[in-house]
Design a protein around this motif. Structure first.
Motif, PDB file in Angstrom:
ATOM      1  N   HIS A 240      30.504  -5.375 -48.428  1.00 34.94           N
ATOM      2  CA  HIS A 240      30.891  -5.730 -49.790  1.00 34.94           C
ATOM      3  C   HIS A 240      29.721  -5.540 -50.747  1.00 34.94           C
ATOM      4  O   HIS A 240      28.572  -5.683 -50.367  1.00 34.94           O
ATOM      5  CB  HIS A 240      31.350  -7.189 -49.844  1.00 34.94           C
ATOM      6  N   LYS A 241      30.073  -5.280 -52.004  1.00 36.20           N
ATOM      7  CA  LYS A 241      29.039  -5.022 -53.013  1.00 36.20           C
ATOM      8  C   LYS A 241      28.135  -6.220 -53.271  1.00 36.20           C
ATOM      9  O   LYS A 241      27.004  -6.075 -53.705  1.00 36.20           O
ATOM     10  CB  LYS A 241      29.698  -4.614 -54.339  1.00 36.20           C
ATOM     11  N   ARG A 242      28.665  -7.408 -53.034  1.00 41.21           N
ATOM     12  CA  ARG A 242      27.876  -8.590 -53.417  1.00 41.21           C
ATOM     13  C   ARG A 242      26.718  -8.866 -52.460  1.00 41.21           C
ATOM     14  O   ARG A 242      25.849  -9.680 -52.736  1.00 41.21           O
ATOM     15  CB  ARG A 242      28.774  -9.827 -53.511  1.00 41.21           C
ATOM     16  N   GLU A 243      26.693  -8.187 -51.325  1.00 41.62           N
ATOM     17  CA  GLU A 243      25.655  -8.508 -50.337  1.00 41.62           C
ATOM     18  C   GLU A 243      24.372  -7.724 -50.552  1.00 41.62           C
ATOM     19  O   GLU A 243      24.398  -6.613 -51.048  1.00 41.62           O
ATOM     20  CB  GLU A 243      26.193  -8.240 -48.926  1.00 41.62           C
ATOM     21  N   SER A 244      23.259  -8.338 -50.124  1.00 37.91           N
ATOM     22  CA  SER A 244      21.961  -7.676 -50.317  1.00 37.91           C
ATOM     23  C   SER A 244      21.663  -6.735 -49.153  1.00 37.91           C
ATOM     24  O   SER A 244      21.646  -7.143 -47.991  1.00 37.91           O
ATOM     25  CB  SER A 244      20.858  -8.731 -50.426  1.00 37.91           C
ATOM     26  N   ILE A 245      21.411  -5.477 -49.493  1.00 38.69           N
ATOM     27  CA  ILE A 245      21.113  -4.480 -48.453  1.00 38.69           C
ATOM     28  C   ILE A 245      19.755  -4.775 -47.820  1.00 38.69           C
ATOM     29  O   ILE A 245      19.598  -4.719 -46.598  1.00 38.69           O
ATOM     30  CB  ILE A 245      21.132  -3.065 -49.070  1.00 38.69           C
ATOM     31  N   ALA A 246      18.771  -5.110 -48.661  1.00 38.80           N
ATOM     32  CA  ALA A 246      17.425  -5.351 -48.117  1.00 38.80           C
ATOM     33  C   ALA A 246      17.439  -6.520 -47.142  1.00 38.80           C
ATOM     34  O   ALA A 246      16.835  -6.467 -46.074  1.00 38.80           O
ATOM     35  CB  ALA A 246      16.450  -5.620 -49.256  1.00 38.80           C
ATOM     36  N   ARG A 247      18.167  -7.563 -47.505  1.00 39.09           N
ATOM     37  CA  ARG A 247      18.194  -8.734 -46.639  1.00 39.09           C
ATOM     38  C   ARG A 247      18.894  -8.414 -45.314  1.00 39.09           C
ATOM     39  O   ARG A 247      18.415  -8.746 -44.233  1.00 39.09           O
ATOM     40  CB  ARG A 247      18.894  -9.902 -47.336  1.00 39.09           C
ATOM     41  N   GLY A 248      20.035  -7.714 -45.417  1.00 36.77           N
ATOM     42  CA  GLY A 248      20.771  -7.343 -44.205  1.00 36.77           C
ATOM     43  C   GLY A 248      19.910  -6.470 -43.294  1.00 36.77           C
ATOM     44  O   GLY A 248      19.779  -6.736 -42.096  1.00 36.77           O
ATOM     45  N   ALA A 249      19.305  -5.432 -43.876  1.00 41.54           N
ATOM     46  CA  ALA A 249      18.490  -4.513 -43.074  1.00 41.54           C
ATOM     47  C   ALA A 249      17.296  -5.257 -42.476  1.00 41.54           C
ATOM     48  O   ALA A 249      16.956  -5.073 -41.307  1.00 41.54           O
ATOM     49  CB  ALA A 249      18.007  -3.348 -43.931  1.00 41.54           C
ATOM     50  N   GLY A 250      16.686  -6.120 -43.286  1.00 41.78           N
ATOM     51  CA  GLY A 250      15.523  -6.873 -42.817  1.00 41.78           C
ATOM     52  C   GLY A 250      15.875  -7.713 -41.610  1.00 41.78           C
ATOM     53  O   GLY A 250      15.148  -7.755 -40.613  1.00 41.78           O
ATOM     54  N   PHE A 251      17.035  -8.353 -41.680  1.00 45.69           N
ATOM     55  CA  PHE A 251      17.423  -9.224 -40.587  1.00 45.69           C
ATOM     56  C   PHE A 251      17.698  -8.418 -39.310  1.00 45.69           C
ATOM     57  O   PHE A 251      17.288  -8.798 -38.211  1.00 45.69           O
ATOM     58  CB  PHE A 251      18.673 -10.027 -40.988  1.00 45.69           C
ATOM     59  N   VAL A 252      18.377  -7.289 -39.476  1.00 45.70           N
ATOM     60  CA  VAL A 252      18.710  -6.460 -38.307  1.00 45.70           C
ATOM     61  C   VAL A 252      17.424  -5.940 -37.646  1.00 45.70           C
ATOM     62  O   VAL A 252      17.269  -5.988 -36.420  1.00 45.70           O
ATOM     63  CB  VAL A 252      19.620  -5.276 -38.725  1.00 45.70           C
ATOM     64  N   VAL A 253      16.497  -5.476 -38.468  1.00 48.73           N
ATOM     65  CA  VAL A 253      15.240  -4.944 -37.930  1.00 48.73           C
ATOM     66  C   VAL A 253      14.467  -6.066 -37.214  1.00 48.73           C
ATOM     67  O   VAL A 253      13.935  -5.878 -36.115  1.00 48.73           O
ATOM     68  CB  VAL A 253      14.387  -4.326 -39.065  1.00 48.73           C
ATOM     69  N   PHE A 254      14.450  -7.240 -37.824  1.00 50.92           N
ATOM     70  CA  PHE A 254      13.741  -8.370 -37.223  1.00 50.92           C
ATOM     71  C   PHE A 254      14.344  -8.736 -35.862  1.00 50.92           C
ATOM     72  O   PHE A 254      13.643  -8.874 -34.857  1.00 50.92           O
ATOM     73  CB  PHE A 254      13.795  -9.571 -38.180  1.00 50.92           C
ATOM     74  N   LEU A 255      15.677  -8.848 -35.841  1.00 49.27           N
ATOM     75  CA  LEU A 255      16.336  -9.260 -34.603  1.00 49.27           C
ATOM     76  C   LEU A 255      16.134  -8.227 -33.497  1.00 49.27           C
ATOM     77  O   LEU A 255      15.876  -8.560 -32.339  1.00 49.27           O
ATOM     78  CB  LEU A 255      17.839  -9.452 -34.872  1.00 49.27           C
ATOM     79  N   ASP A 256      16.248  -6.974 -33.870  1.00 53.01           N
ATOM     80  CA  ASP A 256      16.092  -5.915 -32.869  1.00 53.01           C
ATOM     81  C   ASP A 256      14.697  -5.950 -32.258  1.00 53.01           C
ATOM     82  O   ASP A 256      14.523  -5.819 -31.050  1.00 53.01           O
ATOM     83  CB  ASP A 256      16.344  -4.553 -33.524  1.00 53.01           C
ATOM     84  N   THR A 257      13.699  -6.139 -33.125  1.00 52.36           N
ATOM     85  CA  THR A 257      12.319  -6.142 -32.646  1.00 52.36           C
ATOM     86  C   THR A 257      12.061  -7.368 -31.781  1.00 52.36           C
ATOM     87  O   THR A 257      11.444  -7.283 -30.717  1.00 52.36           O
ATOM     88  CB  THR A 257      11.361  -6.150 -33.865  1.00 52.36           C
ATOM     89  N   LEU A 258      12.570  -8.507 -32.246  1.00 53.45           N
ATOM     90  CA  LEU A 258      12.391  -9.736 -31.472  1.00 53.45           C
ATOM     91  C   LEU A 258      12.999  -9.590 -30.077  1.00 53.45           C
ATOM     92  O   LEU A 258      12.377  -9.935 -29.071  1.00 53.45           O
ATOM     93  CB  LEU A 258      13.061 -10.896 -32.228  1.00 53.45           C
ATOM     94  N   ILE A 259      14.203  -9.037 -30.025  1.00 54.74           N
ATOM     95  CA  ILE A 259      14.876  -8.938 -28.729  1.00 54.74           C
ATOM     96  C   ILE A 259      14.159  -7.948 -27.812  1.00 54.74           C
ATOM     97  O   ILE A 259      14.050  -8.173 -26.605  1.00 54.74           O
ATOM     98  CB  ILE A 259      16.369  -8.595 -28.929  1.00 54.74           C
TER      99      ILE A 259
END
Ligand code: PFF
Length: 461
Positions: A240-259
């Motif tokens: 959806h347009k209302r969501e932040s791309i930077a925040r979403g991408a940041g979280f995915v990158v963080f989780l992937d690296t952590l795992i």
């Protein structure tokens, strides 16, 4: 064409699905292996730098392409570029066939390991013969069965659609995956090898880093973050347009690296805790995950009866959320570009992938000419060849063209607007300028270095 584009039903839907795509065999199978062979510490640091400086900006670029156009890769490139750029999207679809063709075979092994572990947990452990894994690999019918179970499961979920299929699956699989991972991490914290693991992973010594390790880290960042073949474009198009791309991408990158790091902590600690094993971990990637570990679970760990099966549920779930995303790129191409229904697209896409899977599954010893042919030196058989082509050529080239497109072709205004990085007076913010600098200069130069290294003979598969 469908009347209305499907969307994630919730904000967490995108995050879990995208993180599910990123977290896969790359984290549990490839990363622990390449980190081991690159001597830990310094390699981990370089990898973190690659993920932050290149992985994150490129992921944002892919998501913005999809979200802006609300289309899958081919039409997305065509809309913001032209028909020629559409070929970059098409390359992504082709890469999907290649990756899914071999990935589902390896993913299938987790089913076998799971069943084997359950058997050992119930009936007691029996040490397999040294030749057992080789025999398993060359058992054609079994390889086909396992790979097709995996592919079929993937197809069923994709068939059900974005929110009812992919999102629901991610909401179910990812929390279980995280719980199992958390349990395993806590469990290994009490083993004697934990100190050595932390020392190995987090004490950088640059004299121990092989020069090619830098490029290997970058190559792997693309694979593990599912970049360079349109997954994030496709998933971004359901956002959806209302969501932040930077925040979403940041979280995915963080989780992937952590795992990825936690997978190392689990596997290395078990290995370091048993005297003599570290020296004998085999040179093959599959050795650690499918041969060394199951034995250690049962012979060296108390509670192995639980840990063994759980570990392979973790591997299977991680792989499944990744295969789903690859098939979705293919299916969304048929839906958006050819106007097929989702059900028809899923059947056609899966059937086409099945051909690659069939050849890969039989290339591990079952059929002589599929196992023996060698296009790239040292990579014999269909499975190794497909892995080599995807990791060395397709993903880096797809990533390079995507960064060049977003950095130099898409207008700054569109990008800044989509990323929500315009200030009150409508000018791009500092964060945007920083992102653009990485997309225009740093990422393309780094990826080009990988491609040149590959041409000069380096292997990242
Ligand atoms: N990111 C997945 C992993 O780490 O296993 C693999 C993968 C999935 C690669 C999807 C590329 C892709 F498009």
């Amino acid at each position: 064409m469908p009347a209305k584009r499907e969307h994630w039903a919730s904000r967490i839907g995108f995050i879990l699905a995208a993180a599910g795509s990123a977290v896969g065999l790359g984290n549990l199978w490839k990363f622990p292996y390449i980190t081991w062979h690159n001597n830990g510490g310094a390699f981990v640091l370089v990898y973190l730098a690659c993920v932050a400086a290149i992985g994150l900006p490129v992921m944002m670029a892919e998501i913005l392409l999809g979200r802006r156009t609300q289309m899958s890769p081919v039409p997305a490139f065509e809309k913001l570029g032209n028909r020629g750029w559409g070929l970059v999207g098409f390359l992504g679809v082709l890469t999907g066939f290649v990756i899914l063709g071999y990935y589902s075979v390896i993913a299938g092994w987790s089913i076998k390991s799971f069943i084997e572990c359950v058997g050992w947990s119930i009936n007691g452990y029996q040490q397999p013969a040294d030749t057992a894994f080789g025999k398993f690999l060359s058992d054609g019918p079994l390889q086909l069965l396992l790979a097709f179970i995996f592919l079929f499961g993937t197809a069923l979920i994709v068939w059900r659609g974005v929110s009812k299929g992919i999102e629901q699956a991610a909401k179910f699989l990812m929390p279980i995956l995280l719980l199992i991972l958390g349990y395993l991490v806590v469990r290994v914290m009490f083993l004697p090898g934990i100190g050595q693991t932390f020392h190995f992973l987090f004490r950088p010594n640059f004299s121990e880093l092989p020069a090619a390790g830098v490029l290997e880290a970058l190559g792997h960042a693309f694979f593990t973050l599912s970049l360079g073949m349109g997954v994030m474009i496709t998933y971004g198009s359901y956002m959806h347009k209302r969501e932040s791309i930077a925040r979403g991408a940041g979280f995915v990158v963080f989780l992937d690296t952590l795992i990825a790091l936690l997978a190392c902590v689990i596997m290395y600690t078990i290995i370091f805790s048993v005297p003599g094993v570290a020296e004998s971990v085999s040179g093959s990637t599959v050795g650690m995950l499918f041969v060394t570990l199951p034995r250690l679970f049962y012979t060296e760990l108390s509670g192995g009866v639980l840990i063994g099966p759980l570990f392979y549920v973790l591997v299977a779930f991680a792989a499944l959320t990744s295969t789903i995303s690859v098939l979705e790129v293919i299916v969304s191409f048929f839906i958006d570009k050819l106007g097929f229904k989702r059900s028809t697209s899923t059947v056609i896409g899966t059937a086409a992938v099945a051909v690659c899977t069939f050849l890969s599954a039989l290339s591990l010893g079952a059929v002589g000419f599929l196992s023996g042919f060698e296009i790239f030196a040292g990579k014999s058989g269909v499975l190794s060849t497909l892995d080599h082509i995807a990791a060395n050529y397709l993903l880096p080239v797809g990533g390079l063209l995507t960064t060049l497109f977003v950095g130099w072709f898409v207008s700054r205004k569109i990008s800044a607007d989509e990323l929500g990085m315009l200030d009150e007076s409508g000018d791009p913010t500092f964060s945007f300028k920083l992102w653009l600098f990485f997309i225009r200069f740093i990422a393309p130069m780094a990826i080009l270095a990988v491609i040149i290294a590959v041409i000069l003979g380096k292997d990242f598969s």
